[in-house]
Design a protein around this motif. Structure first.
Motif, PDB file in Angstrom:
ATOM      1  N   GLY A   1       0.817  -1.208   0.000  1.00 12.27           N
ATOM      2  CA  GLY A   1       0.000   0.000   0.000  1.00 12.27           C
ATOM      3  C   GLY A   1       0.847   1.253   0.000  1.00 12.27           C
ATOM      4  N   LEU A   2       1.924   1.240   0.788  1.00 11.09           N
ATOM      5  CA  LEU A   2       2.825   2.393   0.804  1.00 11.09           C
ATOM      6  C   LEU A   2       3.523   2.575  -0.540  1.00 11.09           C
ATOM      7  N   LEU A   3       3.894   1.474  -1.170  1.00 15.03           N
ATOM      8  CA  LEU A   3       4.531   1.570  -2.491  1.00 15.03           C
ATOM      9  C   LEU A   3       3.573   2.143  -3.531  1.00 15.03           C
ATOM     10  N   ILE A   4       2.320   1.751  -3.458  1.00 13.03           N
ATOM     11  CA  ILE A   4       1.327   2.281  -4.398  1.00 13.03           C
ATOM     12  C   ILE A   4       1.123   3.782  -4.159  1.00 13.03           C
ATOM     13  N   ILE A   5       1.021   4.187  -2.903  1.00  8.40           N
ATOM     14  CA  ILE A   5       0.870   5.608  -2.586  1.00  8.40           C
ATOM     15  C   ILE A   5       2.081   6.396  -3.072  1.00  8.40           C
ATOM     16  N   PHE A   6       3.288   5.856  -2.839  1.00  4.62           N
ATOM     17  CA  PHE A   6       4.506   6.517  -3.296  1.00  4.62           C
ATOM     18  C   PHE A   6       4.541   6.623  -4.816  1.00  4.62           C
ATOM     19  N   ALA A   7       4.130   5.571  -5.521  1.00  7.37           N
ATOM     20  CA  ALA A   7       4.121   5.588  -6.987  1.00  7.37           C
ATOM     21  C   ALA A   7       3.148   6.641  -7.509  1.00  7.37           C
ATOM     22  N   ILE A   8       1.979   6.735  -6.906  1.00 13.01           N
ATOM     23  CA  ILE A   8       0.993   7.737  -7.333  1.00 13.01           C
ATOM     24  C   ILE A   8       1.532   9.145  -7.072  1.00 13.01           C
ATOM     25  N   ALA A   9       2.154   9.353  -5.901  1.00 11.90           N
ATOM     26  CA  ALA A   9       2.738  10.665  -5.595  1.00 11.90           C
ATOM     27  C   ALA A   9       3.848  11.000  -6.580  1.00 11.90           C
ATOM     28  N   LEU A  10       4.634  10.012  -6.953  1.00 13.68           N
ATOM     29  CA  LEU A  10       5.710  10.229  -7.916  1.00 13.68           C
ATOM     30  C   LEU A  10       5.155  10.629  -9.278  1.00 13.68           C
ATOM     31  N   ILE A  11       4.083   9.998  -9.693  1.00 13.86           N
ATOM     32  CA  ILE A  11       3.466  10.330 -10.976  1.00 13.86           C
ATOM     33  C   ILE A  11       2.836  11.730 -10.934  1.00 13.86           C
ATOM     34  N   VAL A  12       2.133  12.034  -9.850  1.00 14.42           N
ATOM     35  CA  VAL A  12       1.411  13.302  -9.761  1.00 14.42           C
ATOM     36  C   VAL A  12       2.368  14.486  -9.594  1.00 14.42           C
ATOM     37  N   PHE A  13       3.335  14.367  -8.679  1.00 14.95           N
ATOM     38  CA  PHE A  13       4.184  15.504  -8.356  1.00 14.95           C
ATOM     39  C   PHE A  13       5.527  15.501  -9.078  1.00 14.95           C
ATOM     40  N   GLY A  14       5.978  14.365  -9.524  1.00 15.94           N
ATOM     41  CA  GLY A  14       7.269  14.286 -10.187  1.00 15.94           C
ATOM     42  C   GLY A  14       8.403  14.119  -9.196  1.00 15.94           C
ATOM     43  N   PRO A  15       9.532  13.612  -9.667  1.00 16.18           N
ATOM     44  CA  PRO A  15      10.645  13.319  -8.754  1.00 16.18           C
ATOM     45  C   PRO A  15      11.304  14.566  -8.158  1.00 16.18           C
ATOM     46  N   ALA A  16      11.194  15.710  -8.814  1.00 15.86           N
ATOM     47  CA  ALA A  16      11.842  16.920  -8.303  1.00 15.86           C
ATOM     48  C   ALA A  16      11.093  17.505  -7.106  1.00 15.86           C
ATOM     49  N   LYS A  17       9.776  17.346  -7.061  1.00 16.00           N
ATOM     50  CA  LYS A  17       8.965  17.952  -6.007  1.00 16.00           C
ATOM     51  C   LYS A  17       8.828  17.080  -4.761  1.00 16.00           C
ATOM     52  N   LEU A  18       9.069  15.776  -4.868  1.00 16.31           N
ATOM     53  CA  LEU A  18       8.849  14.892  -3.722  1.00 16.31           C
ATOM     54  C   LEU A  18       9.709  15.249  -2.504  1.00 16.31           C
ATOM     55  N   PRO A  19      10.996  15.547  -2.642  1.00 15.54           N
ATOM     56  CA  PRO A  19      11.761  15.925  -1.446  1.00 15.54           C
ATOM     57  C   PRO A  19      11.237  17.208  -0.786  1.00 15.54           C
ATOM     58  N   GLN A  20      10.812  18.157  -1.597  1.00 19.32           N
ATOM     59  CA  GLN A  20      10.257  19.397  -1.048  1.00 19.32           C
ATOM     60  C   GLN A  20       8.950  19.123  -0.307  1.00 19.32           C
ATOM     61  N   LEU A  21       8.116  18.257  -0.871  1.00 22.38           N
ATOM     62  CA  LEU A  21       6.858  17.917  -0.215  1.00 22.38           C
ATOM     63  C   LEU A  21       7.102  17.166   1.088  1.00 22.38           C
ATOM     64  N   GLY A  22       8.072  16.264   1.086  1.00 20.56           N
ATOM     65  CA  GLY A  22       8.406  15.534   2.299  1.00 20.56           C
ATOM     66  C   GLY A  22       8.914  16.452   3.387  1.00 20.56           C
ATOM     67  N   LYS A  23       9.748  17.398   3.014  1.00 18.99           N
ATOM     68  CA  LYS A  23      10.277  18.361   3.980  1.00 18.99           C
ATOM     69  C   LYS A  23       9.150  19.227   4.547  1.00 18.99           C
ATOM     70  N   ALA A  24       8.260  19.702   3.682  1.00 23.41           N
ATOM     71  CA  ALA A  24       7.138  20.525   4.135  1.00 23.41           C
ATOM     72  C   ALA A  24       6.213  19.726   5.055  1.00 23.41           C
TER      73      ALA A  24
END
Length: 66
Positions: free
Chosen positions: A9-32
């Motif tokens: 389930g976590l992998l699916i959520i991560f994959a969807i977040a990766l598709i929606v936000f892209g790899p450049a935005k994920l670290p910024q979103l995690g930090k926020a």
């Protein structure tokens, strides 16, 4: 909070977040998200500490009316 979500389930959520936000935005979103969670925890600790000390302050005022 996430007791029923497994690794898949976590992998699916991560994959969807990766598709929606892209790899450049994920670290910024995690930090926020981390900063928001940290601020929320510190605020709730402050509220709990205020509730613990409030009855003591009221007792002191009752004993010393001046």
């Amino acid at each position: 909070m996430f007791h029923n979500i497994g690794i898949s389930g976590l992998l699916i959520i991560f994959a969807i977040a990766l598709i929606v936000f892209g790899p450049a935005k994920l670290p910024q979103l995690g930090k926020a998200f981390g900063e928001t969670l940290r601020e929320f925890r510190s605020s709730t600790r402050g509220i709990i500490e205020d509730d613990k000390h409030e009855p003591v302050a009221e007792l002191i005022k009752e004993r010393n009316p001046t």
